[in-house]
Design a protein around this motif. Sequence first.
Motif, PDB file in Angstrom:
ATOM      1  N   GLN A 108       9.284 -42.200  61.339  1.00 16.82           N
ATOM      2  CA  GLN A 108       8.680 -41.201  62.215  1.00 16.82           C
ATOM      3  C   GLN A 108       9.487 -39.902  62.325  1.00 16.82           C
ATOM      4  OE1 GLN A 108       5.671 -41.624  63.034  1.00 16.82           O
ATOM      5  NE2 GLN A 108       5.289 -43.804  63.357  1.00 16.82           N
ATOM      6  N   GLN A 109      10.660 -39.826  61.698  1.00 19.89           N
ATOM      7  CA  GLN A 109      11.470 -38.609  61.653  1.00 19.89           C
ATOM      8  C   GLN A 109      11.864 -38.093  63.044  1.00 19.89           C
ATOM      9  OE1 GLN A 109      10.407 -35.541  58.860  1.00 19.89           O
ATOM     10  NE2 GLN A 109       9.129 -36.932  57.672  1.00 19.89           N
ATOM     11  N   THR A 110      12.035 -38.987  63.993  1.00 21.78           N
ATOM     12  CA  THR A 110      12.327 -38.598  65.367  1.00 21.78           C
ATOM     13  C   THR A 110      13.815 -38.296  65.556  1.00 21.78           C
ATOM     14  OG1 THR A 110      10.565 -40.084  66.066  1.00 21.78           O
ATOM     15  CG2 THR A 110      12.059 -39.281  67.770  1.00 21.78           C
ATOM     16  N   PHE A 111      14.124 -37.135  66.108  1.00 20.91           N
ATOM     17  CA  PHE A 111      15.487 -36.797  66.516  1.00 20.91           C
ATOM     18  C   PHE A 111      15.698 -37.431  67.882  1.00 20.91           C
ATOM     19  CE2 PHE A 111      18.817 -34.034  68.264  1.00 20.91           C
ATOM     20  CZ  PHE A 111      19.703 -34.012  67.196  1.00 20.91           C
ATOM     21  N   PHE A 112      16.836 -38.138  68.072  1.00 22.46           N
ATOM     22  CA  PHE A 112      16.918 -38.995  69.257  1.00 22.46           C
ATOM     23  C   PHE A 112      18.307 -39.073  69.868  1.00 22.46           C
ATOM     24  CE2 PHE A 112      17.919 -41.745  65.643  1.00 22.46           C
ATOM     25  CZ  PHE A 112      19.031 -42.434  66.107  1.00 22.46           C
ATOM     26  N   LEU A 113      18.306 -39.493  71.116  1.00 20.60           N
ATOM     27  CA  LEU A 113      19.497 -39.897  71.853  1.00 20.60           C
ATOM     28  C   LEU A 113      19.097 -41.098  72.692  1.00 20.60           C
ATOM     29  CD1 LEU A 113      22.434 -39.325  72.954  1.00 20.60           C
ATOM     30  CD2 LEU A 113      21.301 -38.026  74.790  1.00 20.60           C
ATOM     31  N   TYR A 114      19.882 -42.181  72.623  1.00 18.81           N
ATOM     32  CA  TYR A 114      19.610 -43.367  73.438  1.00 18.81           C
ATOM     33  C   TYR A 114      20.719 -43.526  74.477  1.00 18.81           C
ATOM     34  CZ  TYR A 114      16.059 -44.871  70.072  1.00 18.81           C
ATOM     35  OH  TYR A 114      14.938 -44.949  69.279  1.00 18.81           O
ATOM     36  N   VAL A 115      20.292 -43.698  75.727  1.00 15.66           N
ATOM     37  CA  VAL A 115      21.226 -43.940  76.822  1.00 15.66           C
ATOM     38  C   VAL A 115      20.697 -45.111  77.646  1.00 15.66           C
ATOM     39  CG1 VAL A 115      21.868 -41.493  76.909  1.00 15.66           C
ATOM     40  CG2 VAL A 115      20.077 -42.346  78.439  1.00 15.66           C
ATOM     41  N   TRP A 116      21.559 -45.670  78.475  1.00 13.02           N
ATOM     42  CA  TRP A 116      21.134 -46.734  79.390  1.00 13.02           C
ATOM     43  C   TRP A 116      21.157 -46.182  80.804  1.00 13.02           C
ATOM     44  CZ3 TRP A 116      24.196 -51.751  77.649  1.00 13.02           C
ATOM     45  CH2 TRP A 116      23.846 -52.057  76.322  1.00 13.02           C
ATOM     46  N   GLU A 117      20.044 -46.340  81.505  1.00 19.93           N
ATOM     47  CA  GLU A 117      20.024 -45.920  82.912  1.00 19.93           C
ATOM     48  C   GLU A 117      20.754 -46.981  83.744  1.00 19.93           C
ATOM     49  OE1 GLU A 117      18.052 -47.258  85.586  1.00 19.93           O
ATOM     50  OE2 GLU A 117      17.257 -48.883  84.364  1.00 19.93           O
ATOM     51  N   PRO A 118      21.108 -46.690  85.000  1.00 26.04           N
ATOM     52  CA  PRO A 118      21.959 -47.601  85.773  1.00 26.04           C
ATOM     53  C   PRO A 118      21.412 -49.018  85.922  1.00 26.04           C
ATOM     54  CG  PRO A 118      21.911 -45.458  86.822  1.00 26.04           C
ATOM     55  CD  PRO A 118      20.900 -45.410  85.723  1.00 26.04           C
ATOM     56  N   GLY A 119      20.094 -49.196  85.882  1.00 29.55           N
ATOM     57  CA  GLY A 119      19.532 -50.534  85.987  1.00 29.55           C
ATOM     58  C   GLY A 119      19.674 -51.356  84.735  1.00 29.55           C
ATOM     59  N   GLY A 120      20.018 -50.726  83.615  1.00 26.54           N
ATOM     60  CA  GLY A 120      20.201 -51.431  82.356  1.00 26.54           C
ATOM     61  C   GLY A 120      19.123 -51.171  81.326  1.00 26.54           C
ATOM     62  N   ASN A 121      18.056 -50.451  81.685  1.00 23.16           N
ATOM     63  CA  ASN A 121      16.995 -50.151  80.729  1.00 23.16           C
ATOM     64  C   ASN A 121      17.430 -49.061  79.758  1.00 23.16           C
ATOM     65  OD1 ASN A 121      14.683 -51.792  81.832  1.00 23.16           O
ATOM     66  ND2 ASN A 121      15.112 -50.542  83.642  1.00 23.16           N
ATOM     67  N   ARG A 122      17.044 -49.225  78.499  1.00 21.04           N
ATOM     68  CA  ARG A 122      17.333 -48.217  77.477  1.00 21.04           C
ATOM     69  C   ARG A 122      16.320 -47.078  77.596  1.00 21.04           C
ATOM     70  NH1 ARG A 122      17.071 -51.285  73.443  1.00 21.04           N
ATOM     71  NH2 ARG A 122      19.273 -51.502  72.821  1.00 21.04           N
ATOM     72  N   ILE A 123      16.827 -45.844  77.587  1.00 20.45           N
ATOM     73  CA  ILE A 123      15.994 -44.655  77.664  1.00 20.45           C
ATOM     74  C   ILE A 123      16.251 -43.809  76.432  1.00 20.45           C
ATOM     75  CG2 ILE A 123      15.388 -42.620  79.027  1.00 20.45           C
ATOM     76  CD1 ILE A 123      14.885 -45.299  80.476  1.00 20.45           C
ATOM     77  N   GLU A 124      15.181 -43.392  75.782  1.00 18.70           N
ATOM     78  CA  GLU A 124      15.309 -42.502  74.635  1.00 18.70           C
ATOM     79  C   GLU A 124      14.886 -41.094  75.018  1.00 18.70           C
ATOM     80  OE1 GLU A 124      13.837 -41.928  69.975  1.00 18.70           O
ATOM     81  OE2 GLU A 124      12.708 -43.261  71.318  1.00 18.70           O
TER      82      GLU A 124
END
Length: 320
Positions: A253-269
């Motif tokens: 999909q050629q997506t430029f990305f950053l992955y972080v974890w919010e304080p509850g533990g869920n992954r956010i892109e």
Amino acid sequence: MTSAHDPDRRRDIAHVGPIELRTPVLEESRDFFVNVMGLREVHRDDTSVYLHTWDDYQSWTVRLVRWGTAGVGRTYLRAASPEGMRRLAAGLRHTVVSDVYRLGDVVLFQDPDGHEFGLYWDVEWYTADDTDRPALKNQAAAYPGRGANLRRLDHVNYLTADVPGTAAFLGEVLGARCTEQIVKDDGSPQAVWYNLGNKTYDLVYTEDWTGSRGRLHHIAFATDTREEILRAADVCLDAGVHIETGPHKHAIQQTFFLYVWEPGGNRIELCNAGARLILAPDWRTISWTREERAKGQAWGLKTIDTFHTHGTPVVPPAGS
């Protein structure tokens, strides 16, 4: 199931709507989304906080729900029309509720893996006030100029114990279209990317290595530019947010990305797919093999191990 989409098939879902995200640390998750990601708190009740991304035409984008574990709650899908909603409901095992905040009647159903969805048509649009009224009337709210400045919810990536069965449900029941997929050596899908309109993808399902059902891999939000993702990495660094991987670029999909974890533990892109749209009505699914995936991301960077192992709620591997 994952072949070319039938251009004669009516598409009765317009787009992914609001989503519920479960968190064991409600206020910490709220502060992450408001202060670091740039969302706006618009409502709260005894168990949840409602947040809005600045250019979502709808009245809210994310409902954070106080829960014992992290994970995904209900994902809402807006129907393309009232009649489309009725057509889809006729083919689903469902119930109807009318108590969802600022939505009308909602048709509740589950995918084959147990993730809960809500299909709706009637929705209250966002009304800006004096603190976030935009200069341009074709924009939902003013640009926040705060944190990551997330513009809208982009897509949801679920984990599933049965990729082929879920893929069949997406295509045959919901009328979505498979734009890309990862295939195993036997040709069966290991991960699938489906779109609902002309975006490259909206709903993603990846094989759950634990064999569990109903889990979340990540939810993704779009920014205007790649530069905002680069700045967001600095913002997250200063805020002490766990940066899992990126910024860099997916081959799929050629997506430029950053992955972080919010304080509850869920992954956010945080993502920016550039100008890619699927305009071909007879788009042919792009398949990626194990050998192609082993090359890493588009720029040859190694995928971090936790990207393949972390999901919410966190569970031990099957048989352990």
